[in-house]
Design a protein around this motif. Sequence first.
Motif, PDB file in Angstrom:
ATOM      1  N   ASP A 155     113.390  64.523  61.385  1.00  0.00           N
ATOM      2  CA  ASP A 155     113.428  64.571  59.920  1.00  0.00           C
ATOM      3  C   ASP A 155     112.615  65.776  59.467  1.00  0.00           C
ATOM      4  OD1 ASP A 155     113.990  63.923  57.336  1.00  0.00           O
ATOM      5  OD2 ASP A 155     112.726  62.135  57.238  1.00  0.00           O
ATOM      6  N   GLU A 156     112.701  66.073  58.201  1.00  0.00           N
ATOM      7  CA  GLU A 156     111.987  67.209  57.633  1.00  0.00           C
ATOM      8  C   GLU A 156     111.617  66.872  56.192  1.00  0.00           C
ATOM      9  OE1 GLU A 156     112.948  71.969  57.144  1.00  0.00           O
ATOM     10  OE2 GLU A 156     114.136  70.715  58.475  1.00  0.00           O
ATOM     11  N   LYS A 157     110.368  67.119  55.816  1.00  0.00           N
ATOM     12  CA  LYS A 157     109.940  66.785  54.464  1.00  0.00           C
ATOM     13  C   LYS A 157     108.799  67.698  54.031  1.00  0.00           C
ATOM     14  CE  LYS A 157     109.215  62.706  51.565  1.00  0.00           C
ATOM     15  NZ  LYS A 157     109.095  61.230  51.550  1.00  0.00           N
ATOM     16  N   ASN A 158     108.980  68.317  52.891  1.00  0.00           N
ATOM     17  CA  ASN A 158     107.937  69.191  52.321  1.00  0.00           C
ATOM     18  C   ASN A 158     107.452  70.246  53.319  1.00  0.00           C
ATOM     19  OD1 ASN A 158     108.189  67.632  50.067  1.00  0.00           O
ATOM     20  ND2 ASN A 158     106.250  66.565  50.290  1.00  0.00           N
ATOM     21  N   GLY A 159     108.361  70.750  54.132  1.00  0.00           N
ATOM     22  CA  GLY A 159     107.999  71.781  55.093  1.00  0.00           C
ATOM     23  C   GLY A 159     107.412  71.269  56.384  1.00  0.00           C
ATOM     24  N   ALA A 160     107.287  69.927  56.506  1.00  0.00           N
ATOM     25  CA  ALA A 160     106.768  69.327  57.743  1.00  0.00           C
ATOM     26  C   ALA A 160     107.940  68.837  58.598  1.00  0.00           C
ATOM     27  CB  ALA A 160     105.830  68.166  57.413  1.00  0.00           C
ATOM     28  N   ILE A 161     107.780  68.908  59.909  1.00  0.00           N
ATOM     29  CA  ILE A 161     108.830  68.551  60.855  1.00  0.00           C
ATOM     30  C   ILE A 161     108.454  67.265  61.577  1.00  0.00           C
ATOM     31  CG2 ILE A 161     110.199  69.340  62.831  1.00  0.00           C
ATOM     32  CD1 ILE A 161     110.490  71.114  60.390  1.00  0.00           C
TER      33      ILE A 161
END
Length: 369
Positions: free
Chosen positions: A272-278
């Motif tokens: 997943d990916e969220k707010n630039g975090a992996i």
Amino acid sequence: MARTYGVDVSVYQDARLNYPGAQFAIVKLTEGTGYQNPVAYDQITSAKKQGIAPMGYHFATFGANSLAAVSEANCAIAKAKSVGLPKGSALACDWETGDGNKVDGGVNVSASAVLAFMDTVAKAGYKPLLYSGASLLRNNINTKLILAKYPNSLWVAAYPSGNGTKVDIPNFNYFPSMDGVAIWQFTDNWKGMHVDGNVMLIDVTKSNPSAKVAEQVKLPEKMEVTVHPVVKWDVPRVFVVTNKAGATLYDDYDLKKSIGSRPQNSSFIVLDEKNGAIKVGKNQWFDGRAGITKSNPIAYDDYKSGTLKVMLDNTHALDAPKADAGKVYKLVKGAKYKFEGRKGRFLALKDKYKDKTVYVTGNRAFIVL
């Protein structure tokens, strides 16, 4: 046109475009159903005269309302025709906060409304795109639904250097990594000209007769990709740690609590990916800036070609794509071979001796990214 620079303009910019180095221009045409850019015709005409590929965009106010989306799309199409935007040109839906556009209607319902806009644009002969900020695209709309119908159709805004900062070239170390990005708007002050700067990653001007062949953007040398992980045929994306000091592992996407680290060149399946975090595991996140993500084309398209690497002993080329097929010849462990597509979990090779197609199971020979 891929890897070239361009600008996007509205009534706040001059009617005559004067942005040295721009190879495409995305002109605001309409907003809602009641506003039309009064200088759009002059801006489109100016782009054509300079050999700059013209495109258009519409500022959406329909939120998650599909019926309203169709009405707004028809307004944008009518304006596109009246200002001479060539058929086949990109016509983007600018879906963001502001001017009454509600972005909290639900990720799937909002995506359906945007698709209604894009479908109407496509039927009219234009190429639909979706524009928004990286955060909204990740959190307020299901872009998977968009990309399933219109691959590589995202125009994403993300300013690593912040608003107002003069930026000449994009810093790809801070690329807003997500699937389907065709254009990245990387600054609102390109070359100090106080205009939005964009870099085109996927050519969206191929069917545009006004476009001219442009010089490619030269990326910084440090961005040359030298890391080539191997993955099974059904792994869509991996994250590779490129930071020399390694990458810190966190327990959540807010990147506040460290739970360990991983060394340079280690690779992980992207979950997943969220707010630039992996996300790479349960309660395991990396800062996306510590590495790169690489996509596996064969996971999305059975007919993509590429390179495979034999990972296990006693791996053979088979005469058919099935487990009990006859063995044609042995493949060398650690060796790399070119493949020409996939049938199920079997990768298709050309027999170098008899020019026939043979197969190797994707569980023994992995894809080289």
